[in-house]
Design an enzyme around this catalytic site. Sequence first.
Site, PDB file in Angstrom:
ATOM      1  CB  THR A 180      39.882  47.112  39.383  1.00 14.86           C
ATOM      2  OG1 THR A 180      39.786  45.775  39.285  1.00 14.86           O
ATOM      3  CG2 THR A 180      39.929  47.688  37.948  1.00 14.86           C
ATOM      4  CG  ASP A 324      36.204  35.763  30.845  1.00 12.32           C
ATOM      5  OD1 ASP A 324      37.074  35.736  31.775  1.00 12.32           O
ATOM      6  OD2 ASP A 324      35.731  36.874  30.671  1.00 12.32           O
ATOM      7  CE  LYS A 351      33.727  36.623  34.694  1.00 11.38           C
ATOM      8  NZ  LYS A 351      34.773  37.060  33.630  1.00 11.38           N
TER       9      LYS A 351
HETATM   10 CA    CA Z   1      38.456  37.420  32.508  1.00 15.73          CA
END
Ligand code: CA
Length: 709
Positions: A180, A324, A351
């Site tokens: 992507t 994650d 994140k």
């Molecule tokens: Ca991930």
Amino acid sequence: MRIIKLGAALLLAATLAACQKPAPKAGNVDGARIAAADTNADWPSYGKGYSEQRFSPLTQVNTQNVGQLGLAWYAQFDTDRGQEATPLEVDGVLYTTTAWSKVFAFDAATGKLLWSYDPKVNGKKGFDACCDVVNRGVAVWKGKVYVGTLDDRLVALDAKDGHVVWTAQVADPKSPFTITQAPRVVKDKVLIGESGAEYGGRGYLSAYDAATGKLAWRFYTVPNPDGKPDGAVSDKVLMQKAAPTWPEGKWKLVGGGGTVWDAIVYDPQLNLIYFGTDNGTPWNQQIRSGGKGDNLFITSIIAVNADTGQYVWHYQVNPGESWDYSAVQPMILADLTIDGKPRKVLMQAPKNGFFYVLDRTNGKLLSAKPFVPVTWAKAIDITTGRPIENPDARYKSNVDLQMPAPLGAHNWHPMSYDPQTGLVYIPAQSMPFAYQSDPNYVYKPGGWNLGVNMLANAGPTTPAQAKALAANIKGWLIAWNPVTQKPAWTVQHPYFWNAGVLSTGGGLVFQGAAEGQFYAYDARTGKQLWSYATGNGVIAPPMTYQLNGQQYVALMVGAGGGGQVSAPSLLPKRPRLPGRLLVFKLGGKATAPPFKIIQPPPLDLTGVTTTGDKAHGYVVFNDNCQVCHGANASGSWLPDLKRSIMITTAADFDSVVLQGVRAHNGMVSFSRFLTPKDVEDVRAFLISQAKGEPLPVPAAGAKTAVGPK
Ligand code: CA
């Protein structure tokens, strides 16, 4: 007379020559041009220049006149999935991509379509895309346009007419990897990674010869589970530094993760390429490597030599990561004065919610502070560079309600650094997530492999719990001072999952938002100066260019991406709408027609019966289906199954879920994962929700059907 005539003719010829300057060669971009774009008005690469500051010095549109900004032209695309691309402008041509990896070249002044390219990605590949079938844009270099496709190809197109010059297969198309990311080109090599750490496998960054498509080097980010070298440039550092940080665990079966799916920046002076890596696989470190080891180089920023791909340094954002908390997020290179000293820095808001400033010459941490509410760590130890974790964050059988969530405090949405204000503008967000180990974890080849009990997030909530939860789901534009590590100002949006950011010499910050507005703010104060209703959600970042003395602002419009796919109930209730490219200028008078909205009606369930167990179906649904269709069947974006005619008969439902008749849309057969009984149970659950019944209560210790039959 003759002489005079000849003179006049020569003068005429000279005048004509001056007027008819030969058209520049299409796609005329090289390294010097991209490096120069760090400070001039050109936009020839994904993040503008190699430093990816996304600041344009253009001033024609400014704080005084932005109220006169209007639509110059628009284009509508043939896909209604998420639009994440940054268009590039090269010598009057605007290159962009849409969902499903399609490429478009427009006349940047008029919007006339010059050419388009459809890589014809098989719709089945949509199953492998965790976070929508998006694409973030092209690279342009020496007459070619490069695009990474969802089915793992890197394709070089002729910039003149879009015909294919060469194709390289970046990953095995049978693997669950997808692409992507926008490629970048450094020193005649095209750099591309891949997405899909949730599914298993090992991440890598590849460099291909820009002229021929031949693989120049590849850097694997985690060791080979079989202990053998890959014959790749990463072999030595993986053996020496990484392998000792991977104790026994499921990673040997599943692959370890560490995919390279977004940021790649380059410093020409230091000759270093920097890129980020994703989470480990499975997410849960207890399962992945027995709860031990740093698991290098997952969730890391890695610097490699731009000529050879050889390892130079790394900084691991989350050692032994378990949530994650990717470190693939956009990176910005800048020169800052910190404690009175000029520093060459790399900045990232990954994140995990901390804003990191690193010395990019050596990877040393200069500072890290939280830019949103963070509960997993108290601070980052500046001496060791390691987080001081909250002990509960290492979830086992306990449920750890934690912020940020896997969607991150900041995801792929590009941020922007304005050297005039000294501020970094971050598209930030907040959301809690309940982490709990999945004691029933079994490796699902080709499926999600998290080792996390997703039901911990989906259970019924009391109104008070729901209110407390909603109070922590937020989206902001934060103007962050990277030197003081404090906010200068903050704008709160109605929803989370808002768009990427552009800042300009006109004193403006541009950002779209989930509810569909496109905003311009005063870069110094955050005061809203202008907005435009796009009629669709916005996640992509705007860009700007100047052509024939006119400044334009371009924006891809179209809701989608990971936040929309996995949490549609928290976003505006809006059906999928076709993507658009909107291009603005001062005094623009064009209008884009309203979107035609077709809502499926509520189902008539008179006479519909099921033999399924809805309580078990609820468990199976949240384990297998909620990623795309929304937790508790709340989905409204990918088909809202409560309104799908397919749930009204067992045969229709089976044809989709077990036989895969909708595989062309990405809904492949789940016969690998589900038994016919599971499927009927899911149907029973969906019927109960379509009737507006309360959520069923799963049986105590309910186990979900996992693993191939
Ligand atoms: Ca991930």
